[in-house]
Design a protein around this motif. Structure first.
Motif, mmCIF file in Angstrom:
data_model
loop_
_atom_site.group_PDB
_atom_site.id
_atom_site.type_symbol
_atom_site.label_atom_id
_atom_site.label_comp_id
_atom_site.label_asym_id
_atom_site.label_seq_id
_atom_site.Cartn_x
_atom_site.Cartn_y
_atom_site.Cartn_z
ATOM 1 N N VAL A 121 0.846 -1.165 0.000
ATOM 2 C CA VAL A 121 0.000 0.000 0.000
ATOM 3 C C VAL A 121 0.891 1.227 0.000
ATOM 4 C CG1 VAL A 121 -1.685 1.310 1.322
ATOM 5 C CG2 VAL A 121 -1.823 -1.168 1.263
ATOM 6 N N TYR A 122 0.640 2.131 -0.908
ATOM 7 C CA TYR A 122 1.402 3.375 -0.981
ATOM 8 C C TYR A 122 0.470 4.532 -0.649
ATOM 9 C CZ TYR A 122 3.677 7.464 -2.820
ATOM 10 O OH TYR A 122 4.211 8.706 -2.939
ATOM 11 N N LEU A 123 0.862 5.367 0.283
ATOM 12 C CA LEU A 123 0.082 6.535 0.663
ATOM 13 C C LEU A 123 0.869 7.782 0.306
ATOM 14 C CD1 LEU A 123 -0.973 5.336 4.218
ATOM 15 C CD2 LEU A 123 -2.278 5.166 2.093
ATOM 16 N N ASP A 124 0.204 8.745 -0.309
ATOM 17 C CA ASP A 124 0.859 9.973 -0.725
ATOM 18 C C ASP A 124 0.036 11.157 -0.234
ATOM 19 O OD1 ASP A 124 2.128 12.070 -2.036
ATOM 20 O OD2 ASP A 124 2.422 10.929 -3.864
ATOM 21 N N HIS A 125 0.681 12.091 0.399
ATOM 22 C CA HIS A 125 -0.015 13.246 0.955
ATOM 23 C C HIS A 125 -0.329 14.308 -0.099
ATOM 24 C CE1 HIS A 125 -1.360 15.981 4.068
ATOM 25 N NE2 HIS A 125 -0.557 16.909 3.585
ATOM 26 N N ALA A 126 0.229 14.203 -1.299
ATOM 27 C CA ALA A 126 0.097 15.251 -2.305
ATOM 28 C C ALA A 126 -1.360 15.548 -2.659
ATOM 29 C CB ALA A 126 0.863 14.875 -3.569
ATOM 30 N N GLY A 127 -2.229 14.572 -2.596
ATOM 31 C CA GLY A 127 -3.622 14.786 -2.952
ATOM 32 C C GLY A 127 -4.494 15.203 -1.792
ATOM 33 N N ALA A 128 -3.911 15.460 -0.638
ATOM 34 C CA ALA A 128 -4.680 15.791 0.554
ATOM 35 C C ALA A 128 -5.075 17.267 0.567
ATOM 36 C CB ALA A 128 -3.872 15.455 1.801
ATOM 37 N N ALA A 129 -6.060 17.557 1.358
ATOM 38 C CA ALA A 129 -6.504 18.938 1.519
ATOM 39 C C ALA A 129 -5.480 19.730 2.329
ATOM 40 C CB ALA A 129 -7.859 18.949 2.237
ATOM 41 N N LEU A 130 -5.604 21.031 2.288
ATOM 42 C CA LEU A 130 -4.722 21.880 3.086
ATOM 43 C C LEU A 130 -4.964 21.607 4.570
ATOM 44 C CD1 LEU A 130 -5.119 25.246 1.156
ATOM 45 C CD2 LEU A 130 -3.166 23.689 1.130
ATOM 46 N N ALA A 153 11.791 8.172 18.606
ATOM 47 C CA ALA A 153 10.600 7.716 19.337
ATOM 48 C C ALA A 153 9.324 8.118 18.598
ATOM 49 C CB ALA A 153 10.603 8.288 20.749
ATOM 50 N N GLU A 154 9.308 9.326 18.026
ATOM 51 C CA GLU A 154 8.124 9.775 17.271
ATOM 52 C C GLU A 154 7.929 8.943 16.005
ATOM 53 O OE1 GLU A 154 5.534 11.998 17.796
ATOM 54 O OE2 GLU A 154 6.342 11.778 19.800
ATOM 55 N N LEU A 155 9.021 8.591 15.333
ATOM 56 C CA LEU A 155 8.913 7.738 14.152
ATOM 57 C C LEU A 155 8.374 6.364 14.518
ATOM 58 C CD1 LEU A 155 12.157 8.624 12.197
ATOM 59 C CD2 LEU A 155 9.810 9.013 11.447
ATOM 60 N N ASP A 156 8.849 5.812 15.616
ATOM 61 C CA ASP A 156 8.355 4.509 16.082
ATOM 62 C C ASP A 156 6.863 4.587 16.418
ATOM 63 O OD1 ASP A 156 10.856 3.407 15.754
ATOM 64 O OD2 ASP A 156 11.395 3.568 17.882
ATOM 65 N N ARG A 157 6.469 5.683 17.069
ATOM 66 C CA ARG A 157 5.056 5.863 17.431
ATOM 67 C C ARG A 157 4.193 5.998 16.183
ATOM 68 N NH1 ARG A 157 1.094 9.586 18.917
ATOM 69 N NH2 ARG A 157 2.230 11.421 18.241
ATOM 70 N N LEU A 180 0.490 1.084 11.321
ATOM 71 C CA LEU A 180 0.279 -0.362 11.296
ATOM 72 C C LEU A 180 -1.025 -0.747 11.993
ATOM 73 C CD1 LEU A 180 3.886 -1.641 11.953
ATOM 74 C CD2 LEU A 180 2.535 -1.990 9.873
ATOM 75 N N ALA A 181 -1.311 -0.145 13.122
ATOM 76 C CA ALA A 181 -2.544 -0.456 13.843
ATOM 77 C C ALA A 181 -3.764 -0.067 13.010
ATOM 78 C CB ALA A 181 -2.563 0.266 15.184
ATOM 79 N N HIS A 182 -3.682 1.074 12.333
ATOM 80 C CA HIS A 182 -4.809 1.543 11.524
ATOM 81 C C HIS A 182 -5.084 0.608 10.345
ATOM 82 C CE1 HIS A 182 -7.601 4.349 9.676
ATOM 83 N NE2 HIS A 182 -6.958 4.147 8.530
ATOM 84 N N PHE A 183 -4.047 0.244 9.623
ATOM 85 C CA PHE A 183 -4.237 -0.546 8.406
ATOM 86 C C PHE A 183 -4.237 -2.059 8.629
ATOM 87 C CE2 PHE A 183 -2.859 3.468 6.531
ATOM 88 C CZ PHE A 183 -3.851 3.626 5.575
ATOM 89 N N CYS A 184 -3.576 -2.520 9.664
ATOM 90 C CA CYS A 184 -3.399 -3.968 9.834
ATOM 91 C C CYS A 184 -4.088 -4.546 11.057
ATOM 92 C CB CYS A 184 -1.910 -4.291 9.894
ATOM 93 S SG CYS A 184 -0.998 -3.681 8.474
ATOM 94 N N HIS A 193 -3.055 -7.815 12.887
ATOM 95 C CA HIS A 193 -1.994 -8.399 12.056
ATOM 96 C C HIS A 193 -0.789 -7.460 11.920
ATOM 97 C CE1 HIS A 193 -4.521 -11.752 10.924
ATOM 98 N NE2 HIS A 193 -5.502 -10.894 10.701
ATOM 99 N N ALA A 194 -0.785 -6.365 12.658
ATOM 100 C CA ALA A 194 0.300 -5.379 12.570
ATOM 101 C C ALA A 194 1.695 -5.989 12.725
ATOM 102 C CB ALA A 194 0.083 -4.257 13.582
ATOM 103 N N PRO A 195 1.899 -6.966 13.629
ATOM 104 C CA PRO A 195 3.249 -7.533 13.761
ATOM 105 C C PRO A 195 3.755 -8.242 12.499
ATOM 106 C CG PRO A 195 1.938 -8.050 15.703
ATOM 107 C CD PRO A 195 1.008 -7.460 14.679
ATOM 108 N N ASP A 196 2.849 -8.566 11.574
ATOM 109 C CA ASP A 196 3.235 -9.257 10.348
ATOM 110 C C ASP A 196 3.702 -8.310 9.251
ATOM 111 O OD1 ASP A 196 2.383 -11.577 11.602
ATOM 112 O OD2 ASP A 196 0.369 -11.440 10.754
ATOM 113 N N TRP A 197 3.599 -7.008 9.477
ATOM 114 C CA TRP A 197 3.874 -6.017 8.437
ATOM 115 C C TRP A 197 4.937 -5.025 8.892
ATOM 116 C CZ3 TRP A 197 1.720 -6.548 3.697
ATOM 117 C CH2 TRP A 197 0.672 -7.444 3.591
ATOM 118 N N GLU A 198 5.463 -4.260 7.925
ATOM 119 C CA GLU A 198 6.439 -3.207 8.189
ATOM 120 C C GLU A 198 5.972 -1.922 7.519
ATOM 121 O OE1 GLU A 198 9.252 -3.243 9.973
ATOM 122 O OE2 GLU A 198 9.033 -5.356 10.486
ATOM 123 N N VAL A 199 6.377 -0.798 8.054
ATOM 124 C CA VAL A 199 6.157 0.511 7.435
ATOM 125 C C VAL A 199 7.524 1.041 7.059
ATOM 126 C CG1 VAL A 199 5.449 2.901 7.831
ATOM 127 C CG2 VAL A 199 4.048 1.037 8.699
#
Length: 105
Positions: A1-10, A43-47, A53-57, A60-66
């Motif tokens: 899954v690829y997420l891109d912020h470019a199409g997001a609202a201000l 720590a912020e990156l880990d959080r 992972l919790a949102h999308f998985c 099953h979050a432990p089975d995936w990586e970001v």
């Protein structure tokens, strides 16, 4: 899954204020360096990784990586360079796609 912020609202003004407040009260450093500011950034990156992972998985979050990348081109290059292409592999893409996808052919 690829997420891109470019199409997001201000961002909302309240979001910008919250980020400005966070940056002025708790400076973050290069997470690949040493020191308190680097540790806080790491720590912020880990959080953030855990929240994504919790949102999308869910459970099953432990089975995936970001993996954070600079953008679409960097993400697609990473996939193209590490995907195990073989005789049974197929690269499927829509007719209208990002130009970097075309480079994966």
């Amino acid at each position: 899954v690829y997420l891109d912020h470019a199409g997001a609202a201000l961002p909302l003004a309240s979001q910008l204020r919250a980020v400005a407040e966070d940056c002025t009260t708790r400076p973050l450093g290069n997470p690949h360096s040493a020191g308190p500011a680097a540790g806080a950034a790491s720590a912020e990156l880990d959080r953030a990784r855990s929240l994504v992972l919790a949102h999308f998985c869910g459970s099953h979050a432990p089975d995936w990586e970001v993996i954070w990348t600079a953008g679409a081109t960097a993400s697609l290059r990473l996939v193209a360079e590490h995907f195990q292409f073989c005789g049974r592999s197929a690269l499927l893409m829509p007719s209208a796609c990002h130009t970097s996808v075309l480079g994966m052919r």
